[in-house]
Write a protein that holds these residues in place. Structure first.
Motif, PDB file in Angstrom:
ATOM      1  N   GLY A  75      -5.897 -14.968  -8.431  1.00 44.31           N
ATOM      2  CA  GLY A  75      -6.132 -13.750  -7.646  1.00 44.31           C
ATOM      3  C   GLY A  75      -4.928 -12.820  -7.722  1.00 44.31           C
ATOM      4  N   PRO A  76      -5.140 -11.552  -7.376  1.00 45.11           N
ATOM      5  CA  PRO A  76      -4.055 -10.574  -7.492  1.00 45.11           C
ATOM      6  C   PRO A  76      -2.824 -10.909  -6.636  1.00 45.11           C
ATOM      7  CG  PRO A  76      -6.093  -9.499  -6.779  1.00 45.11           C
ATOM      8  CD  PRO A  76      -6.376 -10.949  -6.929  1.00 45.11           C
ATOM      9  N   LYS A  77      -3.035 -11.380  -5.409  1.00 41.11           N
ATOM     10  CA  LYS A  77      -1.889 -11.723  -4.563  1.00 41.11           C
ATOM     11  C   LYS A  77      -1.165 -12.945  -5.098  1.00 41.11           C
ATOM     12  CE  LYS A  77      -3.269  -9.502  -0.352  1.00 41.11           C
ATOM     13  NZ  LYS A  77      -3.124  -9.483   1.089  1.00 41.11           N
ATOM     14  N   THR A  78      -1.887 -13.865  -5.662  1.00 41.65           N
ATOM     15  CA  THR A  78      -1.270 -15.055  -6.240  1.00 41.65           C
ATOM     16  C   THR A  78      -0.455 -14.670  -7.467  1.00 41.65           C
ATOM     17  OG1 THR A  78      -3.148 -16.364  -5.465  1.00 41.65           O
ATOM     18  CG2 THR A  78      -1.717 -17.379  -7.079  1.00 41.65           C
ATOM     19  N   LYS A  79      -0.993 -13.763  -8.290  1.00 41.69           N
ATOM     20  CA  LYS A  79      -0.249 -13.283  -9.457  1.00 41.69           C
ATOM     21  C   LYS A  79       1.047 -12.611  -9.015  1.00 41.69           C
ATOM     22  CE  LYS A  79      -4.231 -12.222 -12.354  1.00 41.69           C
ATOM     23  NZ  LYS A  79      -4.977 -11.139 -13.008  1.00 41.69           N
ATOM     24  N   ASN A  80       0.946 -11.783  -7.979  1.00 40.70           N
ATOM     25  CA  ASN A  80       2.135 -11.102  -7.475  1.00 40.70           C
ATOM     26  C   ASN A  80       3.180 -12.106  -6.985  1.00 40.70           C
ATOM     27  OD1 ASN A  80       1.072  -8.611  -8.043  1.00 40.70           O
ATOM     28  ND2 ASN A  80       0.393  -8.215  -5.941  1.00 40.70           N
ATOM     29  N   ALA A  81       2.725 -13.151  -6.316  1.00 40.41           N
ATOM     30  CA  ALA A  81       3.641 -14.169  -5.807  1.00 40.41           C
ATOM     31  C   ALA A  81       4.309 -14.922  -6.965  1.00 40.41           C
ATOM     32  CB  ALA A  81       2.907 -15.141  -4.898  1.00 40.41           C
ATOM     33  N   VAL A  82       3.547 -15.220  -8.010  1.00 33.94           N
ATOM     34  CA  VAL A  82       4.108 -15.918  -9.168  1.00 33.94           C
ATOM     35  C   VAL A  82       5.140 -15.042  -9.868  1.00 33.94           C
ATOM     36  CG1 VAL A  82       3.559 -16.831 -11.457  1.00 33.94           C
ATOM     37  CG2 VAL A  82       2.104 -17.412  -9.513  1.00 33.94           C
ATOM     38  N   VAL A  83       4.830 -13.775 -10.058  1.00 31.57           N
ATOM     39  CA  VAL A  83       5.761 -12.853 -10.708  1.00 31.57           C
ATOM     40  C   VAL A  83       7.002 -12.661  -9.838  1.00 31.57           C
ATOM     41  CG1 VAL A  83       6.081 -10.462 -11.462  1.00 31.57           C
ATOM     42  CG2 VAL A  83       3.985 -11.690 -12.059  1.00 31.57           C
ATOM     43  N   GLY A 114       8.251 -14.724  -7.643  1.00 31.93           N
ATOM     44  CA  GLY A 114       9.036 -15.960  -7.701  1.00 31.93           C
ATOM     45  C   GLY A 114       9.820 -16.071  -8.995  1.00 31.93           C
ATOM     46  N   GLY A 115       9.184 -15.734 -10.113  1.00 36.28           N
ATOM     47  CA  GLY A 115       9.872 -15.778 -11.398  1.00 36.28           C
ATOM     48  C   GLY A 115      11.025 -14.801 -11.474  1.00 36.28           C
ATOM     49  N   LEU A 116      10.805 -13.581 -10.984  1.00 37.25           N
ATOM     50  CA  LEU A 116      11.872 -12.579 -10.992  1.00 37.25           C
ATOM     51  C   LEU A 116      13.022 -12.980 -10.064  1.00 37.25           C
ATOM     52  CD1 LEU A 116       9.793  -9.285 -11.011  1.00 37.25           C
ATOM     53  CD2 LEU A 116      11.145 -10.226 -12.879  1.00 37.25           C
ATOM     54  N   THR A 117      12.680 -13.518  -8.900  1.00 42.28           N
ATOM     55  CA  THR A 117      13.715 -13.958  -7.966  1.00 42.28           C
ATOM     56  C   THR A 117      14.539 -15.084  -8.566  1.00 42.28           C
ATOM     57  OG1 THR A 117      12.323 -13.320  -6.105  1.00 42.28           O
ATOM     58  CG2 THR A 117      14.121 -14.841  -5.645  1.00 42.28           C
ATOM     59  N   ALA A 118      13.876 -16.036  -9.206  1.00 42.84           N
ATOM     60  CA  ALA A 118      14.596 -17.138  -9.851  1.00 42.84           C
ATOM     61  C   ALA A 118      15.503 -16.619 -10.963  1.00 42.84           C
ATOM     62  CB  ALA A 118      13.599 -18.154 -10.409  1.00 42.84           C
ATOM     63  N   PHE A 119      15.026 -15.650 -11.715  1.00 41.20           N
ATOM     64  CA  PHE A 119      15.838 -15.066 -12.790  1.00 41.20           C
ATOM     65  C   PHE A 119      17.074 -14.372 -12.226  1.00 41.20           C
ATOM     66  CE2 PHE A 119      16.925 -11.346 -15.379  1.00 41.20           C
ATOM     67  CZ  PHE A 119      17.305 -11.986 -16.540  1.00 41.20           C
ATOM     68  N   VAL A 120      16.886 -13.581 -11.186  1.00 42.99           N
ATOM     69  CA  VAL A 120      18.005 -12.834 -10.596  1.00 42.99           C
ATOM     70  C   VAL A 120      19.046 -13.800 -10.032  1.00 42.99           C
ATOM     71  CG1 VAL A 120      18.646 -11.296  -8.692  1.00 42.99           C
ATOM     72  CG2 VAL A 120      16.712 -10.734 -10.170  1.00 42.99           C
ATOM     73  N   PHE A 121      18.610 -14.813  -9.297  1.00 43.18           N
ATOM     74  CA  PHE A 121      19.563 -15.784  -8.758  1.00 43.18           C
ATOM     75  C   PHE A 121      20.263 -16.556  -9.867  1.00 43.18           C
ATOM     76  CE2 PHE A 121      17.331 -15.409  -4.606  1.00 43.18           C
ATOM     77  CZ  PHE A 121      18.452 -15.138  -3.838  1.00 43.18           C
TER      78      PHE A 121
END
Length: 65
Positions: A11-19, A21-28
């Motif tokens: 779903g769209p909200k799940t996709k947003n959450a996955v993206v 999370g991935g961006l946050t992990a990359f930044v950290f």
């Protein structure tokens, strides 16, 4: 590309959450890598301290006028 087809079924909200999370992990990851790389040695601060010590010793010497 089985991974992308699995991502498309979410779903769209799940996709947003996955993206997000991935961006946050990359930044950290980049942040902690950079802090570790920069904080490993403090060569610049050591050089500045030595320069200031030499400058202080030269200023303490009486000048020959």
């Amino acid at each position: 590309m089985a991974g992308i087809s699995g991502f498309a079924s979410l779903g769209p909200k799940t996709k947003n959450a996955v993206v997000a999370g991935g961006l946050t992990a990359f930044v950290f990851g980049v942040y902690f890598y950079t802090m570790r790389a920069v904080g490993g040695t403090d060569e610049l601060q050591i050089a500045i301290d030595k320069f200031e010590d030499q400058k202080g010793k030269e200023e303490a010497k009486p000048s020959k006028v």
